[in-house]
Enzyme design. Structure first.
Site, PDB file in Angstrom:
ATOM      1  N   CYS A 101      29.543   3.026 -37.090  1.00 10.98           N
ATOM      2  CA  CYS A 101      29.502   4.321 -38.123  1.00 10.98           C
ATOM      3  C   CYS A 101      30.817   4.925 -38.121  1.00 10.98           C
ATOM      4  CB  CYS A 101      28.411   5.350 -38.196  1.00 10.98           C
ATOM      5  SG  CYS A 101      28.346   6.301 -36.430  1.00 10.98           S
TER       6      CYS A 101
ATOM      7  N   HIS B 127      25.780  10.329 -35.394  1.00  2.00           N
ATOM      8  CA  HIS B 127      26.174   9.541 -36.423  1.00  2.00           C
ATOM      9  C   HIS B 127      27.367  10.216 -36.952  1.00  2.00           C
ATOM     10  CE1 HIS B 127      26.073   6.931 -39.916  1.00  2.00           C
ATOM     11  NE2 HIS B 127      26.089   7.824 -40.666  1.00  2.00           N
TER      12      HIS B 127
END
Length: 199
Positions: free
Chosen positions: A38, A148
């Site tokens: 990510c 994330h």
């Protein structure tokens, strides 16, 4: 993460690809999530360029951080996979890699003091390239928790949520919606960083 609207573009099911129009005629670049890369996707989404950063470059940055770090002589059998700044197989890069990567492009990262709230961010600052947020996530029905990375950027005057978990880039209808979104991120334990042009 709801940001207030969806872009008209169809997602690129194969991974990285342009996500659609910003309304001003230019394309919005949006990479989709693969494994735990990510940060790689968020950086490319922030820079609005495919392979502005590569896995090899981020791995190299992570390795250099180890070589120059205080614990460079510590080694375990798992060190081949779980490294101090990333996972060799899946990615999962930490904030130190983000900072070093951004600095390599003549930009800097400034942590936002969450006590000041999202409304204290000057979204019109000339030096502001975009925002990087790091949010807690739960996957596999809560069996796995992690964090994330997400890029937020203004493109032709429209702010976009460029989250690689989304099927396409999502425009915010107005700055107030963006501020509300960022406030929600902060209230749920997220971290917010401003990416600025380095003077």
């Amino acid at each position: 993460m709801e940001s207030g609207g969806r872009s008209e573009a169809k997602p690129d099911e194969e991974g990285p690809g342009p996500a659609g129009s910003s309304g001003g005629g230019s394309k919005v670049y949006h990479e989709r999530q693969r494994m735990q890369f990510c940060l790689l996707h968020a950086l490319n989404n922030l820079m609005q360029e495919k392979e502005s950063f590569t896995r090899a470059e981020l791995d190299g940055i992570a390795e250099n951080l180890v070589l120059n770090g205080p614990n460079k002589d510590k080694w375990t059998p798992l060190s081949f996979i779980w490294k101090p700044h990333h996972n060799a197989l899946t990615g999962n890069y930490d904030v130190n890699v983000l900072i070093a990567a951004v600095e390599s492009r003549k930009k800097k990262v400034v942590w936002h003091d969450h006590r000041k709230g999202a409304s204290s961010i000057d979204l019109d600052a000339e030096a502001l390239v975009g925002l990087m947020i790091n949010v807690p996530v739960r996957r596999f029905r809560g069996l796995w928790t992690g964090r994330h990375w997400v890029a937020i950027r203004s493109i032709d005057g429209v702010w976009f949520n460029l989250d690689s978990d989304l099927p396409s880039a999502e425009p915010f209808q107005c700055k107030e919606r963006l501020i509300a979104f960022l406030g929600s991120v902060l209230s749920q334990g997220g971290e917010l960083m401003l990416v600025l042009q380095d003077e």
